[in-house]
Each structure stands twice: as structure tokens, then as C-alpha cells.
Design a protein around this motif. Structure first.
Motif, PDB file in Angstrom:
ATOM      1  N   GLU A 136       2.918  -5.330  10.577  1.00 54.44           N
ATOM      2  CA  GLU A 136       2.355  -4.667   9.399  1.00 54.44           C
ATOM      3  C   GLU A 136       3.269  -3.514   8.994  1.00 54.44           C
ATOM      4  OE1 GLU A 136      -1.399  -1.887   8.211  1.00 54.44           O
ATOM      5  OE2 GLU A 136      -1.883  -3.744   9.300  1.00 54.44           O
ATOM      6  N   LYS A 137       3.747  -3.583   7.743  1.00 51.17           N
ATOM      7  CA  LYS A 137       4.700  -2.581   7.261  1.00 51.17           C
ATOM      8  C   LYS A 137       3.987  -1.383   6.657  1.00 51.17           C
ATOM      9  CE  LYS A 137       9.038  -1.444   6.643  1.00 51.17           C
ATOM     10  NZ  LYS A 137       9.936  -1.276   7.811  1.00 51.17           N
ATOM     11  N   CYS A 138       3.023  -1.651   5.797  1.00 45.75           N
ATOM     12  CA  CYS A 138       2.274  -0.550   5.196  1.00 45.75           C
ATOM     13  C   CYS A 138       1.008  -1.092   4.557  1.00 45.75           C
ATOM     14  CB  CYS A 138       3.115   0.204   4.163  1.00 45.75           C
ATOM     15  SG  CYS A 138       3.508  -0.757   2.694  1.00 45.75           S
ATOM     16  N   ARG A 139       0.085  -0.166   4.237  1.00 48.28           N
ATOM     17  CA  ARG A 139      -1.124  -0.510   3.508  1.00 48.28           C
ATOM     18  C   ARG A 139      -1.516   0.684   2.656  1.00 48.28           C
ATOM     19  NH1 ARG A 139      -6.028  -2.031   6.839  1.00 48.28           N
ATOM     20  NH2 ARG A 139      -4.535  -3.437   7.874  1.00 48.28           N
ATOM     21  N   ASP A 140      -2.187   0.387   1.560  1.00 48.08           N
ATOM     22  CA  ASP A 140      -2.593   1.459   0.658  1.00 48.08           C
ATOM     23  C   ASP A 140      -3.704   0.943  -0.250  1.00 48.08           C
ATOM     24  OD1 ASP A 140      -2.377   4.103  -0.197  1.00 48.08           O
ATOM     25  OD2 ASP A 140      -1.100   3.581  -1.889  1.00 48.08           O
ATOM     26  N   GLY A 141      -4.507   1.863  -0.763  1.00 42.91           N
ATOM     27  CA  GLY A 141      -5.529   1.496  -1.723  1.00 42.91           C
ATOM     28  C   GLY A 141      -4.905   1.088  -3.041  1.00 42.91           C
ATOM     29  N   TYR A 158       0.042  -3.102 -15.240  1.00 47.28           N
ATOM     30  CA  TYR A 158       1.348  -3.258 -14.602  1.00 47.28           C
ATOM     31  C   TYR A 158       1.607  -2.028 -13.735  1.00 47.28           C
ATOM     32  CZ  TYR A 158       1.550  -6.358 -18.618  1.00 47.28           C
ATOM     33  OH  TYR A 158       1.256  -7.311 -19.568  1.00 47.28           O
ATOM     34  N   PHE A 159       2.015  -2.258 -12.479  1.00 47.94           N
ATOM     35  CA  PHE A 159       2.241  -1.160 -11.552  1.00 47.94           C
ATOM     36  C   PHE A 159       3.518  -1.395 -10.751  1.00 47.94           C
ATOM     37  CE2 PHE A 159      -2.338  -1.609 -12.086  1.00 47.94           C
ATOM     38  CZ  PHE A 159      -2.753  -0.305 -12.339  1.00 47.94           C
ATOM     39  N   ILE A 160       4.180  -0.290 -10.381  1.00 48.07           N
ATOM     40  CA  ILE A 160       5.257  -0.323  -9.396  1.00 48.07           C
ATOM     41  C   ILE A 160       4.814   0.506  -8.201  1.00 48.07           C
ATOM     42  CG2 ILE A 160       7.610   0.381  -8.855  1.00 48.07           C
ATOM     43  CD1 ILE A 160       8.430  -0.245 -11.648  1.00 48.07           C
ATOM     44  N   PHE A 161       4.811  -0.119  -7.027  1.00 49.70           N
ATOM     45  CA  PHE A 161       4.437   0.569  -5.794  1.00 49.70           C
ATOM     46  C   PHE A 161       5.698   0.903  -5.006  1.00 49.70           C
ATOM     47  CE2 PHE A 161       3.471   0.249  -1.197  1.00 49.70           C
ATOM     48  CZ  PHE A 161       2.629   1.345  -1.091  1.00 49.70           C
ATOM     49  N   SER A 162       5.865   2.175  -4.647  1.00 48.19           N
ATOM     50  CA  SER A 162       7.003   2.620  -3.846  1.00 48.19           C
ATOM     51  C   SER A 162       6.596   2.653  -2.380  1.00 48.19           C
ATOM     52  CB  SER A 162       7.465   4.006  -4.295  1.00 48.19           C
ATOM     53  OG  SER A 162       8.431   4.523  -3.395  1.00 48.19           O
ATOM     54  N   MET A 163       7.268   1.858  -1.558  1.00 50.69           N
ATOM     55  CA  MET A 163       6.970   1.854  -0.135  1.00 50.69           C
ATOM     56  C   MET A 163       7.461   3.128   0.545  1.00 50.69           C
ATOM     57  SD  MET A 163       7.870  -2.126   0.821  1.00 50.69           S
ATOM     58  CE  MET A 163       7.601  -1.812   2.560  1.00 50.69           C
ATOM     59  N   ILE A 164       8.444   3.783  -0.037  1.00 49.20           N
ATOM     60  CA  ILE A 164       8.969   5.022   0.549  1.00 49.20           C
ATOM     61  C   ILE A 164       8.037   6.193   0.254  1.00 49.20           C
ATOM     62  CG2 ILE A 164      10.874   6.665   0.521  1.00 49.20           C
ATOM     63  CD1 ILE A 164      12.759   4.374  -0.055  1.00 49.20           C
ATOM     64  N   LYS A 165       7.631   6.316  -1.011  1.00 50.13           N
ATOM     65  CA  LYS A 165       6.759   7.421  -1.410  1.00 50.13           C
ATOM     66  C   LYS A 165       5.286   7.105  -1.220  1.00 50.13           C
ATOM     67  CE  LYS A 165      10.026   8.911  -4.999  1.00 50.13           C
ATOM     68  NZ  LYS A 165      10.188   9.163  -6.462  1.00 50.13           N
ATOM     69  N   MET A 166       4.975   5.828  -0.963  1.00 49.14           N
ATOM     70  CA  MET A 166       3.586   5.389  -0.858  1.00 49.14           C
ATOM     71  C   MET A 166       2.804   5.841  -2.094  1.00 49.14           C
ATOM     72  SD  MET A 166       3.182   3.542   1.847  1.00 49.14           S
ATOM     73  CE  MET A 166       1.423   3.559   2.080  1.00 49.14           C
ATOM     74  N   SER A 167       3.356   5.494  -3.271  1.00 53.01           N
ATOM     75  CA  SER A 167       2.739   5.913  -4.522  1.00 53.01           C
ATOM     76  C   SER A 167       2.797   4.775  -5.533  1.00 53.01           C
ATOM     77  CB  SER A 167       3.459   7.143  -5.098  1.00 53.01           C
ATOM     78  OG  SER A 167       4.814   6.844  -5.381  1.00 53.01           O
ATOM     79  N   TRP A 168       1.878   4.813  -6.511  1.00 50.59           N
ATOM     80  CA  TRP A 168       1.786   3.812  -7.563  1.00 50.59           C
ATOM     81  C   TRP A 168       2.164   4.443  -8.896  1.00 50.59           C
ATOM     82  CZ3 TRP A 168      -0.027  -1.254  -6.548  1.00 50.59           C
ATOM     83  CH2 TRP A 168      -0.532  -1.456  -5.267  1.00 50.59           C
TER      84      TRP A 168
END
Length: 411
Positions: free
Chosen positions: A303-308, A335-345
Motif C-alpha cells: 500500500e503506497k498511500c490512501r486519502d479521502g 476533474y482532479f489531480i492528486f499529488s502523491m508527494i503533497k497528498m493534496s487534490w
């Protein structure tokens, strides 16, 4: 010193310096490989040297390596009247549109894959505006396109079918080679559904049957990672939900991979950091989880990451694409871009551009690769040479009389 004498000597020095660059083809190739394809197609007619260099296989590989360092997104909407491809940068800005020839009046055109600058289109599996419920009744048509060079190739027909079950595209072993894997049920008097598979090779330009197969994928959604194609296999309890993963390598070895957990129908396979990755949105918890496949043989996932998620799960997730550490999500309306580094949408506003039609999205790196074979590329080269022939003399004049009008700076 008079101005004319100064300019003349400056042009001579500049010409001598540039001649030294041209003499070292590796340096010239390195410089040109950083340019976009659209400009390279024009520069190719400057001289025989440039034409030979730009169309060489080694330069194509070099240019592709440079292009892979800066991947972008490519979007294609499910619209009857629109046949445009949209290019989007890492910040979510539409940077250009591409219209491919011969696709204007085709029904049910779908983009199902993107790799090395080549796009795969089919008329399978859905009509636009049908909300994905009405199956196409015409024979399957597969097109391989290079948006950068505007080359489109319709593959020859495969076997007669009773039902389409799935499709995928593998690339290799050569840089310009690819194979199309097609799963289907053939037309026969038997009522027993027995899935078959056949493979099209770009090198032979023919289809070859590999016979009946035990497992077949869920439609056209697939990922090509490290020389293997991966599809979902439907769950035995619910055929709308993935139950496992089917992998096929270039040697036609089939393998089943177990999923890390029971997933939902909002699941996608992507290439993240060179690993097969599983992205799932869980409706009950309103969360998104990303796994990396660490061991295919033992079905070991990390599991790399999870977020709402920043949207209601009633909005179906239509398409997902990954670019380095960013993931692009497309729902029915947003339409969304999710950043795995910043953990932000980051939400993007494309409402006016795509109206109410959610496009499909893939990662894209432009290239000079031909969509069919070297023969088709030669035809394309001749047509482009003819189209740009009138510009050649003008370019040479500008190069000769204005050294500041043209130049390259390595980046």
C-alpha cells in the motif's frame, strides 16, 4: 570597421561554428532530440544531413528518451461531433488540440491506450451518449495513431466474432514494434461460450490465433508495464467488479495475479514509477487507496498511500491516468489531480470545454514512431517533404542572412 564588413565576418564565424556542430552528428542529434515533433518535421527538409538524421532509428530512440522525461496527459471526449485530442500539462492546463485525419465520421470511437507516443483507438465497446449500456454491433475496428505526426493506420480485420470480450496492446521487443491482443467468442453454432485469443503483430502485419484461453479480461481497460499487459478479470460473484488480474508477457505466457483486497467497480490499473499499480475508490468509506505490485509471482502488494476523495461517490469514476507522482481523476462531472508527494487534490475547470461529457485520459509522450511500419513512415516523410518544400528556400535564406533568426540552445 564598416557595418557590412562586421555583419559579413559575424555570419562567417557563425556559419563555421554551426558547420562544426553539424559535422559532429551526435551533438547535433542531441540538440535536435529536445525539440517537439512538429518542429522536427519542418527542420527535416533543411538539408539531406538533417533529413537523414531525423528519420534515423537512433534519433527516434534518442528523441523518445528525451520525451519520456516530460510526460503530459492526453484526453479524448466521448462526443459524436468532436474528434479532437486535447493535450494537458502537469499543471492541468490545456496546451493544444490535435485533429487526426479520417476520424471525423466514425461512430463509437474510443481511446483505449497510449504508449511511446502511439494511441490505440477502437469502435469498441460503447456508443457515445449511451451511458455505456448499448453494445456495438459492427465488427471491431482498431486504429493505431501517432498524434504528433498525424499518422493513422487501420489494422486489418481479425476473425469473425460473436462477442467481443477484451483487447489490449503490448509494445516490443523492438522500439517500433507492438502487438494487439484480442479476446473474443467466435461465430459458431455452439451455445457454449469459449473465449479465444488472437494476436496482431506490427512486424508481420497479420493476425495469429493462439486458440482457446481459460481467462479473458473485463473489456478494454488495461495497463502495459515492463513488457507485460495487465487486465482485470471479473469476479465470479459480480461480473461488474474485478476479482483478479490477468497478465500476458511478450512470450504469450498467461498468469493470474491476486488482488490485495476485495475492490469495487471503481478500480483502475496504471503504471506508477515503473510498477503496476492498483487504484481503488471505496464507496462506503469515501477513500482512495493506491497499491504497488512488488512481486507478481506471489501476488505481493504494498500500500503506497490512501486519502479521502473530494467528491461524492455517486459521481462514477470514469478514467484515471498516472504521471510520475501525480494522478489524474475524471468523474462524470469533475476533474482532479492528486499529488502523491503533497497528498493534496487540485480541481480543474473543464466544464465549458467538455460540456457534460467526461473524456478518457492517458499519459502521453510524443514521438516519431510510425503507427504501422517503416513503409508507412516513408510515405509520410514524402508527403511532409512535399508539403514543406516551399518553406525550405525561405528557411535557408533566413539562416544565411540573419544569424539571429534561428538557433538552438541545449537545455
Amino acid at each position: 570597421m564598416k557595418r557590412d564588413e562586421f555583419v559579413g565576418k559575424h555570419i562567417q564565424r557563425t556559419s563555421a561554428g554551426w558547420f562544426a556542430v553539424e559535422s559532429a552528428e551526435d551533438i547535433l542529434g542531441n540538440i535536435l532530440s529536445r525539440l517537439p515533433v512538429k518542429l522536427l518535421l519542418i527542420l527535416k527538409v533543411i538539408s539531406k544531413l538533417w533529413h537523414r538524421l531525423i528519420r534515423s532509428p537512433n534519433f527516434t530512440k534518442l528523441h523518445l528518451c528525451q520525451s519520456r522525461e516530460k510526460p503530459i496527459y492526453i484526453l479524448f471526449p466521448f462526443m459524436d461531433a468532436i474528434r479532437s485530442l486535447y493535450l494537458m500539462d502537469a499543471d492541468g492546463v490545456i496546451t493544444g488540440t490535435i485533429n487526426l485525419p479520417g476520424l471525423e465520421n466514425l461512430p463509437s470511437l474510443c481511446m483505449i491506450g497510449s504508449y511511446n507516443g502511439l494511441i490505440c483507438f477502437t469502435n469498441y465497446p460503447w456508443f457515445p451518449h449511451s451511458f455505456k449500456t448499448r453494445a456495438v454491433v459492427t465488427d471491431l475496428e482498431i486504429r493505431i495513431c501517432n498524434p504528433a505526426t498525424h499518422e493513422v493506420w487501420l489494422l486489418p480485420n481479425g476473425s469473425q466474432l460473436k462477442r467481443e470480450l477484451g483487447i489490449g496492446v503490448a509494445f516490443g521487443p523492438g522500439i517500433s514494434e507492438y502487438r494487439v491482443l484480442r479476446f473474443f467468442c467466435s461465430k459458431s453454432k455452439s451455445e457454449v461460450i469459449r473465449p479465444e485469443c488472437e494476436i496482431f503483430s506490427s512486424s508481420t502485419r497479420t493476425w495469429r490465433s493462439i486458440g482457446f484461453v481459460q481467462h479473458c479480461p473485463m473489456g478494454a481497460h488495461h495497463a502495459f508495464v515492463n513488457g507485460k499487459v495487465f487486465w482485470f478479470i471479473p469476479s465470479e460473484e459480480d461480473h461488474n467488479i474485478p476479482g483478479s488480474i490477468l497478465s500476458v508477457d511478450l512470450d504469450e505466457n498467461f498468469k493470474i495475479i491476486r488482488l490485495p483486497v476485495a475492490v469495487t467497480e471503481h478500480a483502475f490499473l496504471v503504471d506508477l514509477e515503473g510498477c503496476l499499480s492498483l487504484i481503488v475508490v471505496f464507496d462506503d468509506d469515501d477513500i482512495m487507496v493506491i497499491w504497488f505490485l512488488r512481486d507478481e509471482n506471489e501476488s505481493v502488494w504494498e500500500e503506497k498511500c490512501r486519502d479521502g476523495i473530494p467528491y461524492e461517490t455517486v459521481e462514477c469514476l470514469d478514467s484515471v491516468a498516472a504521471r510520475k507522482n501525480d494522478i489524474f481523476f475524471i468523474t462524470e462531472e469533475r476533474y482532479f489531480i492528486f499529488s502523491m508527494i503533497k497528498m493534496s487534490w487540485k480541481e480543474l475547470d473543464f466544464e465549458e470545454l467538455f460540456e457534460q461529457h467526461s473524456p478518457v485520459v492517458f499519459t502521453y509522450t510524443e514521438s516519431l514512431l510510425p503507427s504501422s511500419s517503416d513503409m508507412s513512415l516513408n510515405i509520410l516523410n514524402r508527403s511532409l517533404t512535399y508539403a514543406f518544400d516551399k518553406k525550405r528556400d525561405q528557411l535557408k535564406i533566413e539562416l544565411k542572412h540573419d544569424s539571429g533568426s534561428f538557433g538552438f540552445v541545449p537545455v
